[in-house]
Design a protein around this motif. Structure first.
Motif, PDB file in Angstrom:
ATOM      1  N   GLY A 189     -18.451 -17.144 -62.128  1.00 19.81           N
ATOM      2  CA  GLY A 189     -18.172 -17.943 -60.901  1.00 19.81           C
ATOM      3  C   GLY A 189     -17.454 -17.818 -60.351  1.00 19.81           C
ATOM      4  O   GLY A 189     -16.379 -17.607 -59.801  1.00 19.81           O
ATOM      5  N   LEU A 190     -17.097 -19.757 -59.526  1.00 18.19           N
ATOM      6  CA  LEU A 190     -16.566 -18.780 -57.648  1.00 18.19           C
ATOM      7  C   LEU A 190     -15.214 -19.264 -58.963  1.00 18.19           C
ATOM      8  O   LEU A 190     -13.838 -19.483 -58.245  1.00 18.19           O
ATOM      9  N   ASP A 191     -14.260 -19.936 -59.884  1.00 22.21           N
ATOM     10  CA  ASP A 191     -12.901 -20.402 -60.192  1.00 22.21           C
ATOM     11  C   ASP A 191     -13.024 -18.635 -60.986  1.00 22.21           C
ATOM     12  O   ASP A 191     -11.633 -18.573 -61.632  1.00 22.21           O
ATOM     13  N   HIS A 192     -13.446 -18.283 -61.148  1.00 20.30           N
ATOM     14  CA  HIS A 192     -13.217 -16.667 -62.159  1.00 20.30           C
ATOM     15  C   HIS A 192     -12.957 -14.805 -60.708  1.00 20.30           C
ATOM     16  O   HIS A 192     -14.170 -14.791 -61.250  1.00 20.30           O
ATOM     17  N   LEU A 193     -12.622 -15.483 -59.954  1.00 18.82           N
ATOM     18  CA  LEU A 193     -12.944 -14.555 -59.084  1.00 18.82           C
ATOM     19  C   LEU A 193     -12.336 -13.672 -59.552  1.00 18.82           C
ATOM     20  O   LEU A 193     -11.575 -13.419 -60.378  1.00 18.82           O
ATOM     21  N   TYR A 194     -13.283 -12.259 -59.544  1.00 18.10           N
ATOM     22  CA  TYR A 194     -12.759 -10.620 -59.841  1.00 18.10           C
ATOM     23  C   TYR A 194     -13.162  -9.751 -59.336  1.00 18.10           C
ATOM     24  O   TYR A 194     -13.664  -9.486 -58.473  1.00 18.10           O
ATOM     25  N   PRO A 195     -11.975  -8.760 -58.789  1.00 21.49           N
ATOM     26  CA  PRO A 195     -10.345  -8.975 -59.416  1.00 21.49           C
ATOM     27  C   PRO A 195      -9.201  -9.611 -58.722  1.00 21.49           C
ATOM     28  O   PRO A 195      -9.749  -9.773 -57.605  1.00 21.49           O
ATOM     29  N   LYS A 196      -8.154  -9.274 -59.293  1.00 22.08           N
ATOM     30  CA  LYS A 196      -7.664 -10.185 -59.367  1.00 22.08           C
ATOM     31  C   LYS A 196      -6.921  -9.856 -57.510  1.00 22.08           C
ATOM     32  O   LYS A 196      -6.320 -10.921 -56.448  1.00 22.08           O
ATOM     33  N   LYS A 197      -6.866  -8.990 -57.539  1.00 21.17           N
ATOM     34  CA  LYS A 197      -6.304  -8.235 -56.588  1.00 21.17           C
ATOM     35  C   LYS A 197      -6.538  -8.231 -55.203  1.00 21.17           C
ATOM     36  O   LYS A 197      -6.065  -8.001 -54.401  1.00 21.17           O
ATOM     37  N   ASN A 198      -8.425  -8.900 -55.242  1.00 15.83           N
ATOM     38  CA  ASN A 198      -8.094 -10.190 -53.630  1.00 15.83           C
ATOM     39  C   ASN A 198      -8.652 -10.618 -53.958  1.00 15.83           C
ATOM     40  O   ASN A 198      -9.355 -11.753 -53.291  1.00 15.83           O
ATOM     41  N   SER A 199      -7.534 -11.435 -54.710  1.00 19.15           N
ATOM     42  CA  SER A 199      -7.507 -13.266 -54.552  1.00 19.15           C
ATOM     43  C   SER A 199      -6.997 -13.444 -52.990  1.00 19.15           C
ATOM     44  O   SER A 199      -8.318 -14.049 -52.367  1.00 19.15           O
ATOM     45  N   ARG A 200      -6.561 -13.146 -51.871  1.00 16.91           N
ATOM     46  CA  ARG A 200      -6.082 -13.297 -50.679  1.00 16.91           C
ATOM     47  C   ARG A 200      -7.783 -12.807 -50.062  1.00 16.91           C
ATOM     48  O   ARG A 200      -8.077 -14.398 -49.430  1.00 16.91           O
ATOM     49  N   LEU A 201      -8.478 -11.545 -49.865  1.00 13.51           N
ATOM     50  CA  LEU A 201      -9.598 -11.614 -49.657  1.00 13.51           C
ATOM     51  C   LEU A 201     -10.950 -12.620 -49.579  1.00 13.51           C
ATOM     52  O   LEU A 201     -11.291 -13.212 -48.696  1.00 13.51           O
ATOM     53  N   ALA A 202     -10.589 -13.060 -50.860  1.00 15.60           N
ATOM     54  CA  ALA A 202     -11.672 -13.619 -51.183  1.00 15.60           C
ATOM     55  C   ALA A 202     -11.190 -15.052 -50.780  1.00 15.60           C
ATOM     56  O   ALA A 202     -12.252 -15.825 -50.574  1.00 15.60           O
ATOM     57  N   ASP A 203     -10.014 -15.530 -50.997  1.00 12.06           N
ATOM     58  CA  ASP A 203      -9.365 -16.978 -50.354  1.00 12.06           C
ATOM     59  C   ASP A 203      -9.841 -17.196 -48.435  1.00 12.06           C
ATOM     60  O   ASP A 203     -10.950 -18.091 -48.044  1.00 12.06           O
ATOM     61  N   ILE A 204      -9.328 -16.274 -47.382  1.00 13.05           N
ATOM     62  CA  ILE A 204      -9.941 -16.030 -46.328  1.00 13.05           C
ATOM     63  C   ILE A 204     -11.975 -15.888 -46.372  1.00 13.05           C
ATOM     64  O   ILE A 204     -12.919 -16.601 -45.392  1.00 13.05           O
ATOM     65  N   ILE A 205     -12.579 -15.011 -47.025  1.00 13.70           N
ATOM     66  CA  ILE A 205     -13.777 -15.592 -46.795  1.00 13.70           C
ATOM     67  C   ILE A 205     -14.866 -16.460 -47.083  1.00 13.70           C
ATOM     68  O   ILE A 205     -15.352 -16.979 -46.743  1.00 13.70           O
ATOM     69  N   SER A 206     -14.370 -17.004 -48.467  1.00 12.93           N
ATOM     70  CA  SER A 206     -14.354 -18.507 -48.504  1.00 12.93           C
ATOM     71  C   SER A 206     -14.318 -19.167 -47.209  1.00 12.93           C
ATOM     72  O   SER A 206     -14.616 -20.343 -47.615  1.00 12.93           O
ATOM     73  N   ALA A 207     -13.130 -19.300 -46.884  1.00 13.32           N
ATOM     74  CA  ALA A 207     -12.502 -20.450 -45.851  1.00 13.32           C
ATOM     75  C   ALA A 207     -13.567 -20.402 -44.234  1.00 13.32           C
ATOM     76  O   ALA A 207     -13.847 -21.545 -43.931  1.00 13.32           O
ATOM     77  N   GLU A 208     -13.776 -18.889 -44.268  1.00 12.78           N
ATOM     78  CA  GLU A 208     -14.114 -18.706 -42.767  1.00 12.78           C
ATOM     79  C   GLU A 208     -15.628 -17.759 -43.269  1.00 12.78           C
ATOM     80  O   GLU A 208     -16.172 -17.868 -41.665  1.00 12.78           O
ATOM     81  N   HIS A 209     -15.860 -17.486 -43.202  1.00 12.63           N
ATOM     82  CA  HIS A 209     -17.393 -16.620 -43.820  1.00 12.63           C
ATOM     83  C   HIS A 209     -17.999 -17.248 -45.786  1.00 12.63           C
ATOM     84  O   HIS A 209     -18.289 -18.267 -44.926  1.00 12.63           O
ATOM     85  N   LEU A 210     -18.167 -16.711 -46.385  1.00  8.08           N
ATOM     86  CA  LEU A 210     -19.008 -17.192 -47.419  1.00  8.08           C
ATOM     87  C   LEU A 210     -19.000 -16.171 -48.865  1.00  8.08           C
ATOM     88  O   LEU A 210     -19.551 -14.651 -48.771  1.00  8.08           O
ATOM     89  N   ILE A 211     -18.726 -16.758 -49.794  1.00  7.40           N
ATOM     90  CA  ILE A 211     -18.294 -16.242 -51.242  1.00  7.40           C
ATOM     91  C   ILE A 211     -20.396 -17.377 -52.327  1.00  7.40           C
ATOM     92  O   ILE A 211     -19.955 -18.090 -52.149  1.00  7.40           O
ATOM     93  N   LEU A 212     -20.682 -16.555 -53.333  1.00  8.28           N
ATOM     94  CA  LEU A 212     -21.784 -17.449 -53.793  1.00  8.28           C
ATOM     95  C   LEU A 212     -22.109 -16.499 -54.836  1.00  8.28           C
ATOM     96  O   LEU A 212     -21.372 -14.793 -55.283  1.00  8.28           O
ATOM     97  N   SER A 213     -22.557 -17.862 -56.249  1.00 11.64           N
ATOM     98  CA  SER A 213     -22.590 -17.144 -57.283  1.00 11.64           C
ATOM     99  C   SER A 213     -23.444 -17.222 -57.737  1.00 11.64           C
ATOM    100  O   SER A 213     -23.956 -18.894 -57.525  1.00 11.64           O
ATOM    101  N   GLU A 214     -24.616 -16.677 -58.488  1.00 13.38           N
ATOM    102  CA  GLU A 214     -25.933 -17.488 -59.286  1.00 13.38           C
ATOM    103  C   GLU A 214     -25.033 -18.439 -60.418  1.00 13.38           C
ATOM    104  O   GLU A 214     -25.772 -19.085 -61.001  1.00 13.38           O
ATOM    105  N   TYR A 215     -23.690 -18.222 -60.687  1.00 17.00           N
ATOM    106  CA  TYR A 215     -23.774 -19.270 -62.200  1.00 17.00           C
ATOM    107  C   TYR A 215     -22.528 -20.648 -61.585  1.00 17.00           C
ATOM    108  O   TYR A 215     -21.656 -19.221 -59.854  1.00 17.00           O
ATOM    109  N   PRO A 216     -22.860 -21.686 -62.516  1.00 14.28           N
ATOM    110  CA  PRO A 216     -21.804 -22.565 -62.724  1.00 14.28           C
ATOM    111  C   PRO A 216     -20.017 -21.720 -62.079  1.00 14.28           C
ATOM    112  O   PRO A 216     -20.227 -21.048 -62.420  1.00 14.28           O
ATOM    113  N   PRO A 217     -19.216 -22.552 -61.460  1.00 17.24           N
ATOM    114  CA  PRO A 217     -17.884 -22.349 -61.513  1.00 17.24           C
ATOM    115  C   PRO A 217     -17.656 -21.796 -62.121  1.00 17.24           C
ATOM    116  O   PRO A 217     -16.137 -20.731 -62.762  1.00 17.24           O
TER     117      PRO A 217
END
Length: 313
Positions: A189-217
């Motif tokens: 889920g979106l509350d459990h991004l993996y790996p942690k090393k890509n957390s900054r990348l994930a923040d950028i994608i969720s703010a300016e692009h798109l991040i998705l999952s088929e599971y609740p956060p």
């Protein structure tokens, strides 16, 4: 933040969409069970007003889990759930929604629900390519991203990948650097991004692009979820580029999904005796398309998207 559940005496289901969202929050209801209902009635209308006992029957839930299912289902507050997701800027797309990704809907086992953070319009962009590869790329693998993917990013192609270390992260960063868009598909889920090393990348994608999952956060990623999410990576696009894959690389799973989905798998020319690319050699033997430039990728994808493909890019 915990997903809101509370006891309520009545179930008021306004439409099939709400039903799907409620069901996906019940632990015993798997995607296969939801899509089993969808295949019988793509509108989901026949299930909206069913008694819970009948709904459990249609979901093919074993009798020993009925009480647990009833308890979870009845504890969901639709109003609070909607407020919770609005507060967190998380959008939910179900398979009955018109904005559900058209290419993804046509795979054999599409996710019934997608939890998304970012720009939903990216899901409609047919000028897109999935990019996968090893978590430990050599210089050759890195050069393949620069040589094949960077020119496509400059032409405003949307790059889809899995937020993993190595090739995935390089593909996402390349899209960001070239001012195009990128989509990250994650396992948990979106509350459990993996790996942690890509957390900054994930923040950028969720703010300016798109991040998705088929599971609740709140769903933590488990090992079996990673190969399963790969069908979404390949299913969102008409083509998957495998930059570098060893014999046991997880990216081969994505490639196999793509081939099964009737999509094109692309591989660069690779050194014959280099173990780090044995997976690519296997893919080429299995029918992947050998490409020598980004134009080769465009040339093969274009006929599959005609007449929606804009030839001047």
């Amino acid at each position: 933040m915990a997903i809101p559940f509370f006891s309520k005496k009545e179930v008021v289901l306004i439409d099939p969409r709400n039903l799907l969202i409620n069901l996906v929050h019940c632990q015993r209801v798997t995607n296969n069970k939801l899509m089993g209902l969808y295949k019988k009635d793509p509108s989901f209308m026949k299930y909206v007003h069913l008694p819970l006992q009948d709904l459990a029957f249609h979901l093919n839930l074993p009798p020993n889990v009925h009480q647990e299912f009833f308890r979870q289902f009845l504890s969901i507050s639709e109003t609070d759930l909607q407020h919770y997701y609005r507060q967190r800027n998380i959008s939910i797309i179900t398979v009955v929604d018109p904005q559900y990704p058209p290419l993804l809907k046509h795979i054999s086992d599409p996710p019934a629900v997608l939890f998304c953070k970012g720009n939903l319009q990216l899901l409609q962009n047919i000028r897109s390519l999935s990019v996968v590869g090893t978590r430990n790329p050599t210089e050759y693998g890195c050069n393949c991203i620069d040589y094949f993917i960077r020119p496509l990013a400059r032409k405003q192609w949307t790059i889809v990948s899995g937020l993993a270390l190595g090739i995935d992260a390089m593909a996402h960063w390349t899209a960001i650097q070239e001012n195009t868009k990128t989509i990250a598909v994650i396992a948990g889920g979106l509350d459990h991004l993996y790996p942690k090393k890509n957390s900054r990348l994930a923040d950028i994608i969720s703010a300016e692009h798109l991040i998705l999952s088929e599971y609740p956060p709140n769903r933590k990623p488990e090992k079996w979820m990673f190969p399963l999410r790969n069908r979404i990576i390949s299913g969102l696009t008409m083509g998957t580029f495998v930059a570098q894959a060893s014999r046991k690389s997880g990216s081969l799973i994505t490639a196999m999904h793509a081939l099964e989905q009737g999509r094109i798998v692309f591989s660069p020319l690779v050194p014959l005796f280099d173990e780090s690319v044995f997976g690519n050699i296997q893919l080429l033997n299995d029918g992947a398309s050998l490409v020598f430039s980004d134009e080769d990728i465009v040339r093969e994808i274009r006929p599959m998207l005609y007449p929606f493909f804009d030839d001047d890019k």
